[in-house]
Design a protein around this motif. Structure first.
Motif, PDB file in Angstrom:
ATOM      1  N   LEU A  14       2.868  -5.404  -8.943  1.00  0.00           N
ATOM      2  CA  LEU A  14       3.793  -4.243  -9.650  1.00  0.00           C
ATOM      3  C   LEU A  14       3.280  -3.819 -10.834  1.00  0.00           C
ATOM      4  CD1 LEU A  14       6.460  -2.902  -9.048  1.00  0.00           C
ATOM      5  CD2 LEU A  14       7.674  -4.935 -10.168  1.00  0.00           C
ATOM      6  N   ALA A  15       2.630  -4.545 -11.602  1.00  0.00           N
ATOM      7  CA  ALA A  15       2.023  -4.087 -12.996  1.00  0.00           C
ATOM      8  C   ALA A  15       0.948  -3.198 -12.765  1.00  0.00           C
ATOM      9  CB  ALA A  15       1.496  -5.307 -13.748  1.00  0.00           C
ATOM     10  N   LYS A  16       0.001  -3.195 -11.970  1.00  0.00           N
ATOM     11  CA  LYS A  16      -0.910  -2.424 -11.547  1.00  0.00           C
ATOM     12  C   LYS A  16      -0.372  -1.138 -11.088  1.00  0.00           C
ATOM     13  CE  LYS A  16      -4.786  -1.441  -8.407  1.00  0.00           C
ATOM     14  NZ  LYS A  16      -5.401  -0.322  -9.270  1.00  0.00           N
ATOM     15  N   THR A  17       0.456  -1.156 -10.145  1.00  0.00           N
ATOM     16  CA  THR A  17       1.243   0.177  -9.644  1.00  0.00           C
ATOM     17  C   THR A  17       1.850   0.725 -10.838  1.00  0.00           C
ATOM     18  OG1 THR A  17       1.659  -0.902  -7.559  1.00  0.00           O
ATOM     19  CG2 THR A  17       3.057   0.885  -8.008  1.00  0.00           C
ATOM     20  N   VAL A  18       2.558   0.382 -11.684  1.00  0.00           N
ATOM     21  CA  VAL A  18       3.193   0.833 -12.724  1.00  0.00           C
ATOM     22  C   VAL A  18       2.254   1.537 -13.997  1.00  0.00           C
ATOM     23  CG1 VAL A  18       4.833   0.733 -14.990  1.00  0.00           C
ATOM     24  CG2 VAL A  18       5.286  -0.742 -12.691  1.00  0.00           C
TER      25      VAL A  18
ATOM     26  N   LYS B 104       0.702  -1.108   0.160  1.00  0.00           N
ATOM     27  CA  LYS B 104      -0.054  -0.046  -0.007  1.00  0.00           C
ATOM     28  C   LYS B 104       0.649   1.154   0.074  1.00  0.00           C
ATOM     29  CE  LYS B 104      -3.701   2.357   2.361  1.00  0.00           C
ATOM     30  NZ  LYS B 104      -4.609   2.388   3.830  1.00  0.00           N
ATOM     31  N   GLU B 105       1.968   1.249   0.943  1.00  0.00           N
ATOM     32  CA  GLU B 105       2.680   2.392   0.768  1.00  0.00           C
ATOM     33  C   GLU B 105       3.616   2.559  -0.393  1.00  0.00           C
ATOM     34  OE1 GLU B 105       5.578   1.558   3.938  1.00  0.00           O
ATOM     35  OE2 GLU B 105       3.976   1.763   5.424  1.00  0.00           O
ATOM     36  N   ILE B 106       4.000   1.582  -1.036  1.00  0.00           N
ATOM     37  CA  ILE B 106       4.480   1.773  -2.515  1.00  0.00           C
ATOM     38  C   ILE B 106       3.764   2.289  -3.437  1.00  0.00           C
ATOM     39  CG2 ILE B 106       5.352   0.298  -4.527  1.00  0.00           C
ATOM     40  CD1 ILE B 106       6.554  -1.848  -2.681  1.00  0.00           C
ATOM     41  N   TYR B 107       2.270   1.861  -3.270  1.00  0.00           N
ATOM     42  CA  TYR B 107       1.316   2.434  -4.429  1.00  0.00           C
ATOM     43  C   TYR B 107       0.975   3.680  -3.881  1.00  0.00           C
ATOM     44  CZ  TYR B 107      -2.759   2.639  -7.246  1.00  0.00           C
ATOM     45  OH  TYR B 107      -3.701   2.910  -8.193  1.00  0.00           O
ATOM     46  N   VAL B 108       0.673   3.948  -2.889  1.00  0.00           N
ATOM     47  CA  VAL B 108       0.026   5.375  -2.394  1.00  0.00           C
ATOM     48  C   VAL B 108       1.270   6.458  -2.442  1.00  0.00           C
ATOM     49  CG1 VAL B 108      -0.659   6.779  -0.774  1.00  0.00           C
ATOM     50  CG2 VAL B 108      -1.708   4.428  -1.124  1.00  0.00           C
ATOM     51  N   SER B 109       2.409   6.021  -2.243  1.00  0.00           N
ATOM     52  CA  SER B 109       3.562   6.956  -2.203  1.00  0.00           C
ATOM     53  C   SER B 109       3.747   7.606  -3.629  1.00  0.00           C
ATOM     54  CB  SER B 109       5.127   6.522  -1.801  1.00  0.00           C
ATOM     55  OG  SER B 109       5.278   5.431  -2.477  1.00  0.00           O
ATOM     56  N   ARG B 110       3.515   6.881  -4.719  1.00  0.00           N
ATOM     57  CA  ARG B 110       3.625   7.187  -6.140  1.00  0.00           C
ATOM     58  C   ARG B 110       2.506   8.018  -6.674  1.00  0.00           C
ATOM     59  NH1 ARG B 110       6.782   3.124  -5.037  1.00  0.00           N
ATOM     60  NH2 ARG B 110       8.874   2.853  -6.430  1.00  0.00           N
ATOM     61  N   MET B 111       1.261   7.560  -6.132  1.00  0.00           N
ATOM     62  CA  MET B 111       0.100   8.156  -6.459  1.00  0.00           C
ATOM     63  C   MET B 111      -0.015   9.565  -5.929  1.00  0.00           C
ATOM     64  SD  MET B 111      -1.093   6.186  -8.535  1.00  0.00           S
ATOM     65  CE  MET B 111       0.419   5.262  -8.875  1.00  0.00           C
TER      66      MET B 111
END
Length: 302
Positions: free
Chosen positions: A138-142, A82-89
């Motif tokens: 990872l693909a969804k995040t990217v 969640k932190e990986i995703y949210v931090s980027r967004m």
């Protein structure tokens, strides 16, 4: 040029800053902490409730977005994902807000991305023309990261997505962990050994980002990987040869999954990715082959 970097204090950001300074550019780093201007590097505070970095950036020729929690640190728990995703967004939303209110827009936004957007395969070869998209975390995040950054195109800003492979360097990334077993004389094939490792030297990453900034014709996806990816078995053997260590102690997939959880996919699964856009546009890698890259990185520490 005056170039603003979000995430400039990280592993790739530090290498990029050095590269840009050597090329004569002026660098502005968006930072969560107060820092004093140092030579041709200036710091602007951002991501705080009272921070308005647009007031301190009078004009910028380019923005580079590397901001986000590292995927190489920590175990991929649900909270860490969640932190990986949210931090980027969150960081990209703020960057878009800044860009939209600037009276003079930069010519380009270079946004970090990853080859993890492509599906895992031992047989497929992916270039920037490949349309297949994986469905894992990872693909969804990217995918979502790229989609969000692309919104600034409506303001007339060119956008390039630099899709990093496995970045090799001494200051971070995957290499120190991959090399450690060989230094302890217990290195060997990880998993089946047939999985692809699309790798790239950190200096070539920095140079490729600068290349994307400086080449007005480049937009959309740009694979930032060596033109010569390797299967994991050969990758490990090359580490052993460069370090003069044996390559004999196999590491079963189950051990990697127990040790790293979902993050084990970074070394147990892979994609064969080629940097077609870079090579077709005349980019020259300093370290096109793994032996050259490892000789530079590993011998430097001996």
């Amino acid at each position: 040029m005056k170039i603003v970097i979000a995430g400039g204090s990280g592993f790739i950001g530090k290498a990029l800053t050095n590269t840009l300074l050597k090329k004569g550019h002026e660098v502005v780093i968006l930072s969560r902490k107060e820092k004093k201007t140092n030579g041709k590097i200036s710091y602007v505070k951002w991501l705080g409730s009272n921070d308005f970095p647009e007031n301190e950036i009078v004009h910028a020729d380019a923005f580079i977005n590397l901001a986000g929690v590292s995927i190489n640190e920590g175990r991929w728990t649900a909270q860490h994902q969640k932190e990986i995703y949210v931090s980027r967004m969150t960081a990209t939303d703020e960057l878009l807000r800044i860009l939209c209110v600037l009276p003079t827009k930069p010519s380009v936004l270079v946004n970090a991305s990853a080859i993890g957007i492509y599906p895992v395969s031992n047989t497929a070869v992916y270039t920037e023309k490949s349309k297949e998209i994986a469905t894992d975390f990872l693909a969804k995040t990217v995918h979502d990261w790229e989609k969000k950054a692309a919104q600034i195109e409506a303001e007339g800003v060119r956008v390039a997505f630099v899709r990093f492979g496995v970045v090799l360097g001494n200051g971070g990334g995957a290499l120190p962990l991959m090399v450690l077993p060989y230094r302890l004389f217990v290195g060997g094939t990880v998993g089946s050994g047939e999985q692809w490792m699309s790798w790239v030297h950190v200096q070539d990453v920095a140079r490729a980002i600068a290349f994307a900034v400086e080449k007005p014709a480049l937009s959309g996806p740009i694979n930032v990987t060596s033109p010569f990816p390797m299967r994991m078995k050969s990758f490990g053997k090359t580490i052993g040869l460069v370090l003069h260590r044996p390559h004999w102690f196999p590491v079963p997939s189950i051990l990697m999954k127990l040790a790293l959880g979902q993050k084990s996919a970074l070394v147990l699964k892979g994609q064969h990715v080629l940097p077609e856009v870079l090579t077709n546009n005349g980019f020259e890698f300093l370290f096109p082959t793994l032996d050259l890259a490892l000789e530079d990185l590993l011998k430097r520490n001996e």
